[in-house]
Design a protein around this motif. Sequence first.
Motif, short mmCIF file in Angstrom:
data_model
loop_
_atom_site.label_atom_id
_atom_site.label_comp_id
_atom_site.label_asym_id
_atom_site.label_seq_id
_atom_site.Cartn_x
_atom_site.Cartn_y
_atom_site.Cartn_z
N ASP A 120 27.44 -24.52 1.08
CA ASP A 120 28.86 -24.90 0.88
C ASP A 120 29.58 -25.26 1.77
O ASP A 120 30.47 -26.21 1.59
CB ASP A 120 29.26 -23.29 0.84
N TYR A 121 29.01 -25.33 3.10
CA TYR A 121 29.59 -25.93 4.33
C TYR A 121 28.55 -26.85 4.99
O TYR A 121 27.45 -26.36 5.36
CB TYR A 121 30.18 -25.03 5.12
N ARG B 77 21.02 -26.74 13.11
CA ARG B 77 20.11 -26.08 12.26
C ARG B 77 20.12 -24.64 12.74
O ARG B 77 20.10 -23.66 12.08
CB ARG B 77 18.74 -26.82 12.69
N GLU B 78 20.09 -24.16 14.16
CA GLU B 78 20.15 -23.01 14.72
C GLU B 78 21.48 -22.20 14.25
O GLU B 78 21.30 -21.00 13.65
CB GLU B 78 19.88 -22.65 16.13
N ALA B 79 22.54 -22.95 14.19
CA ALA B 79 23.73 -22.47 13.77
C ALA B 79 23.76 -21.89 12.44
O ALA B 79 24.35 -21.22 12.04
CB ALA B 79 25.01 -23.34 14.55
N ALA B 80 23.27 -23.01 11.82
CA ALA B 80 23.18 -22.81 10.35
C ALA B 80 22.45 -21.49 10.01
O ALA B 80 22.75 -20.65 8.96
CB ALA B 80 22.54 -23.82 9.40
N ILE C 155 27.67 -17.27 5.32
CA ILE C 155 28.26 -18.56 5.18
C ILE C 155 27.05 -19.33 4.76
O ILE C 155 25.87 -19.43 5.60
CB ILE C 155 28.73 -19.06 6.40
N LYS C 156 27.09 -19.99 3.82
CA LYS C 156 25.94 -21.13 2.97
C LYS C 156 26.06 -22.36 3.79
O LYS C 156 26.87 -23.04 3.42
CB LYS C 156 26.23 -21.19 1.60
N ALA C 157 25.56 -22.21 4.83
CA ALA C 157 25.70 -23.63 5.85
C ALA C 157 24.34 -24.36 5.88
O ALA C 157 23.30 -23.96 5.43
CB ALA C 157 25.75 -23.05 7.17
N GLY C 158 24.63 -25.61 5.69
CA GLY C 158 23.67 -26.39 5.90
C GLY C 158 23.86 -27.72 6.86
O GLY C 158 25.18 -27.93 7.58
N GLU D 154 26.55 -21.39 19.55
CA GLU D 154 27.91 -20.84 19.14
C GLU D 154 28.75 -21.79 18.92
O GLU D 154 29.52 -21.30 17.77
CB GLU D 154 28.23 -19.79 20.12
N ASP D 155 28.94 -22.80 19.55
CA ASP D 155 30.07 -23.99 19.22
C ASP D 155 29.84 -24.36 17.64
O ASP D 155 30.73 -24.25 16.90
CB ASP D 155 29.71 -25.06 20.12
N PHE D 156 28.35 -24.44 17.27
CA PHE D 156 28.31 -25.01 16.00
C PHE D 156 28.36 -23.79 14.89
O PHE D 156 28.82 -24.02 13.67
CB PHE D 156 26.87 -25.39 15.81
N VAL D 157 28.26 -22.46 15.42
CA VAL D 157 28.65 -21.54 14.39
C VAL D 157 30.03 -21.14 14.18
O VAL D 157 30.36 -21.13 13.19
CB VAL D 157 28.13 -20.18 15.05
N LYS D 158 30.71 -21.69 15.22
CA LYS D 158 32.22 -21.70 15.08
C LYS D 158 32.84 -22.64 14.34
O LYS D 158 33.68 -22.40 13.44
CB LYS D 158 32.76 -21.89 16.70
#
Lengths: 397, 315, 102
Positions: free
Chosen positions: A270-271, A285-288, A296-299, A373-377
């Motif tokens: 989704d994101y 990739r790690e954040a996804a 969160i459906k992260a890509g 964590e920045d990328f998770v944010k």
Amino acid sequence: MTAVATQIQKAKTVLALTSNYAVAYAVKAADVDVVAVYPITPQTTIVEKIAEFVDDGELNADLIHVESEHSAMSAVVGAAAAGARVFTATSSQGLELMHEVLHIASGLRLPVVMAVPARALSAPISIHGDYSDLMNTRDTGWITYIASSAQEVYDTVIQAYRVAESVLLPVMVSYDGFLMSHTTEPVELNDEEEVKRFLPRRERPNVLRPEKPITMGAFAMPDWYYEIKYQVQEALQGSLKTIEEVDEEYGRTFGRRYGVVQTYKMEDADYAIVAYGGASFGNAREAAEIAREKGIKAGVIRLRVFRPFPTSYIVKYLSGVKAFAVVDRAIAFGGPGGGPVFTDVATALWMNGIDVPGISVIHGIGQRSMYVEDFVKIYEMLRDGEKNKVVYMGLRL
Amino acid sequence: MKVVYKAIWDLPVEELFASGHRACAGCGPAIAMRWITKTAGPNTIVVNATGCMEVTTTQYPETAWMVPYIHVAFENSAAAAAGIDSAIRTMTKKGLWKSGKTNVIVIAGDGGTYDIGLQSLSGMLERGHHVLYILYDNEAYMNTGIQRSGGTPRFAWTTTTPVGKAIRGKIQAKKDIMGIVMAHRVPYAATASISNIIDMANKIKTALEYTEEGPTFLHILAPCPPGWRFPEERTVEAARLAVETGYFPLYEYDHGKVRLNPPTSAIVADPKRRKPLREFLKFQGRFAHLTDAEIEELEKEVVANLNYLAKLASL
Amino acid sequence: MSLPKVHEIPIGGIITEPGSSRRNLTGGWRSLKPIIHDDRCIRCRICWMYCPEGTIKEVKGEFVVKGKKYQYKYEIDYNYCKGCGICAHECPTKAIEMVPEA
């Protein structure tokens, strides 16, 4: 790793190499004729390694110890015009000094190959990595790869010669200064005889030969200039197909291929984060993974080819998401978005009628630390509906 | 100097610099281009810096050049030539260069040599490439409309050194480009003038022969009627008077030895044979504002330079 | 004449025909025209040597001038001569005259 598993009969040669050394090994395998390089951090270890190969007789090339990057690019332009297979490399200020001649290399349609471990620009002076230097070459008519591992750097330099000599355009292969140029990874080397077969010598139409005297670099009036420059635009746009074909053939021959964009968990995302370079891609990739644990459906979409811009792939992957962010490691000063690639992505979507909200993230400037964590944010911001803004991540504001 | 051409009847006939180029009527550099190409012959690659000779000879889709030619940019002709030399030598070793021995000649103006191209020239000389670098000196940026360069003489009017109430023409002296080149200890460097074609052609031949050892250099004086402001039929005369007044001495640097060439050698041996500098200056508009005192000052510089060269030649 | 389209032009802006500047006739630039008076010409080759355009041609043949036999005579290619007058100015016997273009 994304390497396509194939059956390799011979014993593999795997060395622990920095991305810079990986470049040097690829240049050796490509049997380059003329190398002209000027030292600059973080490029220097490429030319040091090539100098070892030349001085040990392992690479039958002439290494021109030029007095500047401007002359480095000028010398390889001259050598390529004479029909030689050439190589140069630089970073940062050196790339800026070359800038004038970058346009000439593409305008003369010369298959120059250059490695660019990307670095920040003065002032203030910074020897550390970001992509400010590379982004300034955006409109020079060069095919531009951005690799994300030492293995990919090695493979891409070899592919670059095949692509350059097929479409008659110069090619640069960029990657993270220091974070890749000076960190060691395992790299599987190809059999050099097989590389020679992959890179056959072909006669080019635009070379300097006494038996067929041509004039190169003529003076074009308004009646002619536009058509000649349009040819560069058309060749560059059309080169995406060649880039993909060469990548596929390389995969069949050597067992590794990468595509023009690389995706991670985009099937149901989704994101999306659009990123380039090794550090950004690794973090994303790690954040996804972490984001997905949080529901969160992260890509991730990694640009491997920056020029020509892979518009169709960007449109394909982003048209299905709820929101995206582009992580740029350069600032497009005073521009409509924060980062240069964000501007490209937004244009690609707009030109295709896709209305997806996005965030322009600036990060890793002058090699400011980027954390997972920045990328998770970033994913959380996208989930929370933040959109159409510029985020200067990691900045003390 | 190796004397290949003893007299005018020995000079090569074949033209490799075609008519129809767009240089001004009476262009001194165009005379130099004709003789550079004729003397070097067809197995030659020309690398041209941005300048008059580039824009007037290669207006797309037409070219005056009948040898392979490349123009890259203004400041980098020596670097591009270094790349071509390197390519030819390496490809020959690898069996990829099938055209045999090929001359690599840079042709650059005074702006492209004294000023913006000096760094790449020095790098090319230092690295010892097998390149003949030819400077055609018309003593200003004529292509952009007569702006002063490091090769412009003292007191000369140009559009950027106008004759004003406070400052009258160029303040600084002409740079000693030959001295800079000789300091690189190249095998061969020489001056030549478009008025003395046989001398020039022999120097081109000599320089090309010596490129087997390393870089060689020719400094050719090539007057410009619109830039120097004299009637266009007097181009060759202007070059000749430059030599005969000692303003532009003919000499060569051959493996560390400086040798004065005729007629400069005769002028130095017998100063009475030197024509007054005024003969060279008086018909040029760029010097029209000069006072007698300024002419005298320039004359002193000319004599000092001849004495300096005579001293070098005696070493 | 219509100019060629994008795909009809060689790539890289290269010019493949050496000496194609000959299509550009520069004779029209001339306001003064050099005329060679063959009876005064001593075949010294100086005009041929100094012409910036390479327009003075050596024509081979048998030519008798004032009882002297010559194997050459000089002709000017007026298609390209820009009328600079260097030939007339340098001629040691004043055999070349500059006359106004008709």
